[in-house]
Design a protein around this motif. Structure first.
Motif, mmCIF file in Angstrom:
data_model
loop_
_atom_site.group_PDB
_atom_site.id
_atom_site.type_symbol
_atom_site.label_atom_id
_atom_site.label_comp_id
_atom_site.label_asym_id
_atom_site.label_seq_id
_atom_site.Cartn_x
_atom_site.Cartn_y
_atom_site.Cartn_z
ATOM 1 N N LYS A 105 0.794 -1.234 0.000
ATOM 2 C CA LYS A 105 0.000 0.000 0.000
ATOM 3 C C LYS A 105 0.828 1.287 0.000
ATOM 4 N N SER A 126 -5.482 -0.581 -8.180
ATOM 5 C CA SER A 126 -6.139 0.625 -7.670
ATOM 6 C C SER A 126 -5.995 0.741 -6.152
ATOM 7 N N ASN A 127 -5.581 -0.335 -5.473
ATOM 8 C CA ASN A 127 -5.319 -0.279 -4.024
ATOM 9 C C ASN A 127 -4.025 0.453 -3.706
ATOM 10 N N THR A 129 -2.867 3.395 -3.499
ATOM 11 C CA THR A 129 -3.437 4.748 -3.488
ATOM 12 C C THR A 129 -2.403 5.877 -3.462
ATOM 13 N N LEU A 152 -6.505 6.607 -9.358
ATOM 14 C CA LEU A 152 -5.202 6.806 -8.714
ATOM 15 C C LEU A 152 -4.781 8.260 -8.872
#
Length: 166
Positions: A105, A126-127, A129, A152
């Protein structure tokens, strides 16, 4: 084979492992290692499986001036750490982009360019961020760019050129 999985080992990955030239499997996962990525692991000629997941590895992963080619690696698991760059271009990686990359992350840079990656770009990216730079160019990726990439907001560099995307 060396399996240190799920221990309370602390400190750094011992550099003496570099002497294990016939090592094929190294699992140093689920411990309490606090270190930057030990790039010298990439020079071990026979390693096929490298698991460093769920530790406190941090900083950037990039190719040093010495050889860093992962010549026989089949599985590399770096998930659940605190890496911020990962530059693994020009390594002849094959297969699909692992969805587990989305577990990193804090990742700000991901460069997987100039490999032999196939399949789709995972929507789970898409995680990531806080990602600022994503380079997947010069692979054999297919399909469409996932709609989620548009979410993003930190992404300022995105390169998927020289693939088979539609």
């Amino acid at each position: 084979m060396i399996d240190f999985d799920n221990n309370s080992l602390q400190g750094r990955v011992p550099k003496s492992l570099a002497n294990c030239v016939k090592l094929k499997f190294l699992n140093h996962g689920d411990s309490q290692i606090t270190d930057v990525f030990p790039s010298w692991l990439g020079t071990l000629p026979e390693v096929e499986v490298l698991i460093l997941k769920s530790n406190n590895f941090h900083g950037e992963i990039e190719e040093p001036q010495t050889a860093f080619e992962f010549p026989k690696h089949r599985i590399i698991d770096l998930s659940h750490n605190r890496f911020t760059a990962i530059i693994l271009s020009d390594n002849n990686f094959v297969g699909e982009i692992p969805t587990s990359i989305a577990n990193l992350k804090g990742l700000r840079t991901l460069n997987l360019s100039n490999n032999n990656l196939r399949g789709y770009i995972p929507s789970t990216l898409s995680n990531l961020t806080v990602i600022e730079s994503l380079d997947l160019s010069r692979n054999k990726l297919t399909g469409q760019i996932p709609q989620q990439v548009a979410d993003l907001t930190s992404l300022s560099f995105f390169n998927v050129s020289h693939n088979h995307l539609s």
